[in-house]
Design a protein around this motif. Structure first.
Motif, short mmCIF file in Angstrom:
data_model
loop_
_atom_site.label_atom_id
_atom_site.label_comp_id
_atom_site.label_asym_id
_atom_site.label_seq_id
_atom_site.Cartn_x
_atom_site.Cartn_y
_atom_site.Cartn_z
N MET A 43 0.92 -1.23 0.01
CA MET A 43 0.14 0.05 -0.22
C MET A 43 0.83 1.19 0.05
N PRO A 44 0.33 2.48 -0.52
CA PRO A 44 1.03 3.57 -0.57
C PRO A 44 1.44 3.88 1.24
N GLY A 45 2.61 4.41 1.32
CA GLY A 45 3.00 4.70 2.71
C GLY A 45 3.34 3.82 3.43
N THR A 46 2.77 3.39 4.57
CA THR A 46 2.99 2.29 5.61
C THR A 46 2.47 1.21 4.84
N SER A 47 3.31 0.00 4.84
CA SER A 47 3.20 -1.26 4.26
C SER A 47 2.42 -2.01 5.37
N GLY A 48 1.63 -3.08 4.78
CA GLY A 48 0.79 -3.90 5.71
C GLY A 48 1.94 -4.52 6.70
N ILE A 49 2.96 -5.01 6.23
CA ILE A 49 4.03 -5.77 7.03
C ILE A 49 4.31 -4.95 8.19
N LYS A 50 4.63 -3.61 7.96
CA LYS A 50 5.17 -2.66 8.96
C LYS A 50 4.16 -2.22 9.84
N LEU B 108 5.23 -13.09 11.82
CA LEU B 108 4.68 -11.90 12.41
C LEU B 108 3.46 -12.44 13.22
N ASP B 109 3.34 -13.67 13.14
CA ASP B 109 2.17 -14.53 13.90
C ASP B 109 0.67 -14.11 13.12
N ALA B 110 0.79 -13.93 11.76
CA ALA B 110 -0.47 -13.74 11.13
C ALA B 110 -1.06 -15.11 11.09
N VAL B 111 -2.59 -15.03 11.33
CA VAL B 111 -3.40 -16.09 11.29
C VAL B 111 -3.24 -16.79 10.11
N ASP B 112 -3.52 -16.06 9.02
CA ASP B 112 -3.65 -16.88 7.72
C ASP B 112 -2.87 -15.70 6.52
N TYR B 113 -3.00 -16.16 5.56
CA TYR B 113 -2.37 -15.36 4.26
C TYR B 113 -3.21 -15.72 3.19
N VAL B 114 -3.88 -15.01 2.65
CA VAL B 114 -5.18 -15.45 1.52
C VAL B 114 -4.75 -14.51 0.21
N LEU B 115 -4.83 -15.18 -0.76
CA LEU B 115 -4.15 -14.55 -2.18
C LEU B 115 -5.55 -14.00 -2.65
N LYS B 116 -5.31 -13.00 -3.29
CA LYS B 116 -6.46 -12.44 -4.23
C LYS B 116 -6.33 -13.09 -5.67
N PRO B 117 -7.56 -12.97 -6.28
CA PRO B 117 -9.01 -12.89 -5.72
C PRO B 117 -9.32 -13.90 -4.72
N VAL B 118 -9.93 -13.31 -3.81
CA VAL B 118 -10.47 -13.97 -2.57
C VAL B 118 -11.80 -14.91 -2.90
N GLU B 119 -11.66 -16.06 -2.63
CA GLU B 119 -12.71 -16.99 -2.83
C GLU B 119 -13.39 -17.08 -1.54
N GLU B 120 -14.64 -17.33 -1.29
CA GLU B 120 -15.60 -17.50 -0.14
C GLU B 120 -15.11 -18.66 0.51
N ALA B 121 -14.79 -19.88 -0.04
CA ALA B 121 -14.41 -21.02 0.75
C ALA B 121 -13.19 -20.61 1.50
N ARG B 122 -12.15 -19.95 0.86
CA ARG B 122 -10.83 -19.83 1.34
C ARG B 122 -11.08 -18.74 2.38
N LEU B 123 -11.88 -17.85 2.41
CA LEU B 123 -12.06 -16.99 3.34
C LEU B 123 -12.68 -17.54 4.42
N THR B 124 -13.44 -18.63 4.42
CA THR B 124 -14.25 -19.20 5.56
C THR B 124 -12.96 -19.83 6.15
N ARG B 125 -12.18 -20.65 5.63
CA ARG B 125 -11.16 -21.38 6.25
C ARG B 125 -10.26 -20.43 7.12
#
Length: 245
Positions: free
Chosen positions: A61-68, A98-115
């Motif tokens: 993202m512009p500015g502060t990244s999601g990782i930061k 960074l102890d992320a719960v999950d890592y979901v790739l775009k485009p997001v599918e509903e079944a993957r989001l449910t998991r």
């Protein structure tokens, strides 16, 4: 978390992505309020105001990244569960560090989001069951309308300001959106001591103790030219904690 439902913040600089993710999340019965932010600065403001349970976070993202942003949030007393949502698979290893719960790739599918939400549910349940609570490493504050997360080790002392608190550091004074009693509870394990109805002191910052002829005690802090009063009824405890008895 309201009525057992999870409050969610979506952080992505692309409005269509946020809208699609909002729609998919709204279809899950576990989700309560959903808010959005278009960049890291806006996300920090909404995190401080709303304290969401789950953060769906873009990486580039512009500015502060999601990782930061995730690195900063990890120091909070109760950080939100973080699910990265990105088009780039190569950041997965760094995200999970960074102890992320999950890592979901775009485009997001509903079944993957449910998991991903199933994993979030497991984490939130574990947090509720865990004891004692995680130690506080950073404190959410603001100054001149700007929000920040400062390391608790940078704090010299805290002064009550009605239902808020002034946080005094070598770099200046900040405002915390918490009462001094609330901060006393969460910072006690970090070496802070309530020395007066209106003052909470980082004992590591005390380098000099001054006692007047009348018996009034004052503490002088190491890195700033400031003196903090000690109430008479707390003087004995302060002496004990400083090894003066």
């Amino acid at each position: 978390m309201d009525n057992g439902l999870w409050n969610v913040l979506i952080v992505d600089d692309e409005p269509p992505i946020r809208s699609e993710l909002r729609y998919l999340l709204s279809r899950d019965a576990r989700i309560g309020a959903i808010d959005e932010a278009g960049n890291g600065t806006e996300a920090v403001e909404k995190l401080l105001a709303g304290r969401p349970d789950v953060l769906f976070l873009d990486i580039q993202m512009p500015g502060t990244s999601g990782i930061k942003l995730a690195e900063t949030l990890a120091g909070l007393k109760t950080p939100p569960a973080v699910v990265f949502v990105t088009a780039f698979a190569e950041y997965a290893a760094e995200a999970f560090e960074l102890d992320a719960v999950d890592y979901v790739l775009k485009p997001v599918e509903e079944a993957r989001l449910t998991r991903a939400l199933d994993k979030v549910g497991g984490l939130l349940a574990a947090k509720r069951a865990a004891a004692p609570a995680a130690r506080v490493r950073r404190l959410a504050v603001e100054r001149a309308g700007n929000h920040a997360f400062i390391p608790v080790g940078d704090i010299c002392y805290i002064e009550a300001n009605a239902d808020y608190s002034n946080v005094i550091c070598p770099g200046g004074t900040y405002l915390a959106n918490e009462s001094i009693s609330s901060l006393e509870q969460c910072l006690e394990a970090e070496g802070f001591l309530r020395v007066h109805r209106s003052f909470l002191v980082n004992l590591d910052e005390v380098h000099d103790v001054e006692i007047s002829r009348g018996g009034t005690m004052e503490l002088r802090c190491t890195r700033i030219d400031a003196v903090v009063p000690v109430s008479r009824r707390r003087a004995a405890l302060v002496k004990e904690r400083l090894g003066l008895v």
